[in-house]
Write a protein that holds these residues in place. Structure first.
Motif, PDB file in Angstrom:
ATOM      1  N   GLU A  57       0.841  -1.210   0.000  1.00 21.14           N
ATOM      2  CA  GLU A  57       0.000   0.000   0.000  1.00 21.14           C
ATOM      3  C   GLU A  57       0.870   1.251   0.000  1.00 21.14           C
ATOM      4  OE1 GLU A  57      -3.947  -1.170   2.570  1.00 21.14           O
ATOM      5  OE2 GLU A  57      -2.079  -0.890   3.667  1.00 21.14           O
ATOM      6  N   ALA A  58       1.905   1.244   0.811  1.00 27.44           N
ATOM      7  CA  ALA A  58       2.799   2.403   0.896  1.00 27.44           C
ATOM      8  C   ALA A  58       3.509   2.627  -0.433  1.00 27.44           C
ATOM      9  CB  ALA A  58       3.808   2.210   2.024  1.00 27.44           C
ATOM     10  N   ARG A  59       3.984   1.565  -1.057  1.00 25.85           N
ATOM     11  CA  ARG A  59       4.682   1.670  -2.335  1.00 25.85           C
ATOM     12  C   ARG A  59       3.752   2.246  -3.406  1.00 25.85           C
ATOM     13  NH1 ARG A  59       9.596   1.674  -2.682  1.00 25.85           N
ATOM     14  NH2 ARG A  59       9.898  -0.341  -1.729  1.00 25.85           N
ATOM     15  N   GLN A  60       2.501   1.808  -3.408  1.00 26.86           N
ATOM     16  CA  GLN A  60       1.521   2.312  -4.382  1.00 26.86           C
ATOM     17  C   GLN A  60       1.287   3.812  -4.167  1.00 26.86           C
ATOM     18  OE1 GLN A  60      -2.252   0.290  -4.156  1.00 26.86           O
ATOM     19  NE2 GLN A  60      -2.963   1.136  -6.083  1.00 26.86           N
ATOM     20  N   ARG A  61       1.156   4.223  -2.913  1.00 25.40           N
ATOM     21  CA  ARG A  61       0.938   5.643  -2.619  1.00 25.40           C
ATOM     22  C   ARG A  61       2.163   6.480  -2.968  1.00 25.40           C
ATOM     23  NH1 ARG A  61      -2.898   9.505  -2.473  1.00 25.40           N
ATOM     24  NH2 ARG A  61      -2.521  10.981  -0.803  1.00 25.40           N
ATOM     25  N   GLU A  62       3.348   5.958  -2.669  1.00 27.12           N
ATOM     26  CA  GLU A  62       4.583   6.663  -3.016  1.00 27.12           C
ATOM     27  C   GLU A  62       4.661   6.873  -4.525  1.00 27.12           C
ATOM     28  OE1 GLU A  62       9.370   6.160  -2.298  1.00 27.12           O
ATOM     29  OE2 GLU A  62       8.191   4.392  -2.777  1.00 27.12           O
ATOM     30  N   LYS A  63       4.349   5.834  -5.276  1.00 29.70           N
ATOM     31  CA  LYS A  63       4.368   5.920  -6.735  1.00 29.70           C
ATOM     32  C   LYS A  63       3.379   6.978  -7.229  1.00 29.70           C
ATOM     33  CE  LYS A  63       4.228   2.997 -10.811  1.00 29.70           C
ATOM     34  NZ  LYS A  63       4.091   1.638 -11.330  1.00 29.70           N
ATOM     35  N   TYR A  64       2.183   7.005  -6.619  1.00 26.90           N
ATOM     36  CA  TYR A  64       1.184   8.014  -6.986  1.00 26.90           C
ATOM     37  C   TYR A  64       1.707   9.424  -6.709  1.00 26.90           C
ATOM     38  CZ  TYR A  64      -2.720  11.197  -6.573  1.00 26.90           C
ATOM     39  OH  TYR A  64      -3.531  12.297  -6.685  1.00 26.90           O
ATOM     40  N   LEU A  65       2.272   9.635  -5.517  1.00 25.31           N
ATOM     41  CA  LEU A  65       2.735  10.969  -5.142  1.00 25.31           C
ATOM     42  C   LEU A  65       3.855  11.480  -6.043  1.00 25.31           C
ATOM     43  CD1 LEU A  65       2.621  10.740  -1.250  1.00 25.31           C
ATOM     44  CD2 LEU A  65       1.102  12.066  -2.735  1.00 25.31           C
ATOM     45  N   LYS A  66       4.559  10.561  -6.696  1.00 24.01           N
ATOM     46  CA  LYS A  66       5.624  10.952  -7.614  1.00 24.01           C
ATOM     47  C   LYS A  66       5.107  11.181  -9.037  1.00 24.01           C
ATOM     48  CE  LYS A  66       9.356   8.746  -5.079  1.00 24.01           C
ATOM     49  NZ  LYS A  66      10.405   7.700  -5.084  1.00 24.01           N
ATOM     50  N   SER A  67       3.850  10.836  -9.295  1.00 23.17           N
ATOM     51  CA  SER A  67       3.261  11.011 -10.629  1.00 23.17           C
ATOM     52  C   SER A  67       2.790  12.459 -10.819  1.00 23.17           C
ATOM     53  CB  SER A  67       2.061  10.071 -10.790  1.00 23.17           C
ATOM     54  OG  SER A  67       0.968  10.519  -9.988  1.00 23.17           O
ATOM     55  N   ALA A  68       2.370  12.776 -12.017  1.00 20.44           N
ATOM     56  CA  ALA A  68       1.862  14.129 -12.303  1.00 20.44           C
ATOM     57  C   ALA A  68       0.647  14.448 -11.439  1.00 20.44           C
ATOM     58  CB  ALA A  68       1.527  14.260 -13.783  1.00 20.44           C
ATOM     59  N   ALA A  69      -0.274  13.490 -11.318  1.00 26.24           N
ATOM     60  CA  ALA A  69      -1.460  13.710 -10.485  1.00 26.24           C
ATOM     61  C   ALA A  69      -1.044  13.879  -9.021  1.00 26.24           C
ATOM     62  CB  ALA A  69      -2.435  12.546 -10.625  1.00 26.24           C
ATOM     63  N   GLY A  70      -0.064  13.117  -8.602  1.00 27.05           N
ATOM     64  CA  GLY A  70       0.427  13.223  -7.227  1.00 27.05           C
ATOM     65  C   GLY A  70       1.100  14.557  -6.962  1.00 27.05           C
ATOM     66  N   ARG A  71       1.807  15.072  -7.947  1.00 31.02           N
ATOM     67  CA  ARG A  71       2.426  16.400  -7.785  1.00 31.02           C
ATOM     68  C   ARG A  71       1.355  17.467  -7.643  1.00 31.02           C
ATOM     69  NH1 ARG A  71       5.998  14.033 -11.370  1.00 31.02           N
ATOM     70  NH2 ARG A  71       5.076  15.004 -13.212  1.00 31.02           N
TER      71      ARG A  71
END
Length: 79
Positions: A57-71
């Motif tokens: 779960e943490a890895r998935q969220r980290e990946k999201y936060l590094k994406s354009a939508a996450g930025r």
């Protein structure tokens, strides 16, 4: 497992990472110059954390936060 956002006090840039102990990682690794990707922008401070029960779960969220939508999400936090 925590996902965290660091902010550089030097140039206001951000770093997203994950750790069981974000405060320890900040002090012993990021601000000690032991992390190649954060060494040049020390010192860092933790501006945001989220807790997850599993590494997946943490890895998935980290990946999201590094994406354009996450930025965009990080920008909306104002951190």
């Amino acid at each position: 497992m925590y996902v965290y956002i660091l902010k550089s006090k030097k140039d206001q840039s951000q770093y997203v990472g994950m750790s069981e102990e974000p405060e320890r990682r900040l002090q012993k690794e990021h601000n000690a110059g032991k992390v190649k990707s954060t060494k040049s922008k020390m010192p860092w401070e933790i501006v945001y954390t989220e807790y997850y029960h599993t590494i997946a779960e943490a890895r998935q969220r980290e990946k999201y936060l590094k994406s354009a939508a996450g930025r965009r999400f990080r920008k909306s936090l104002g951190v």
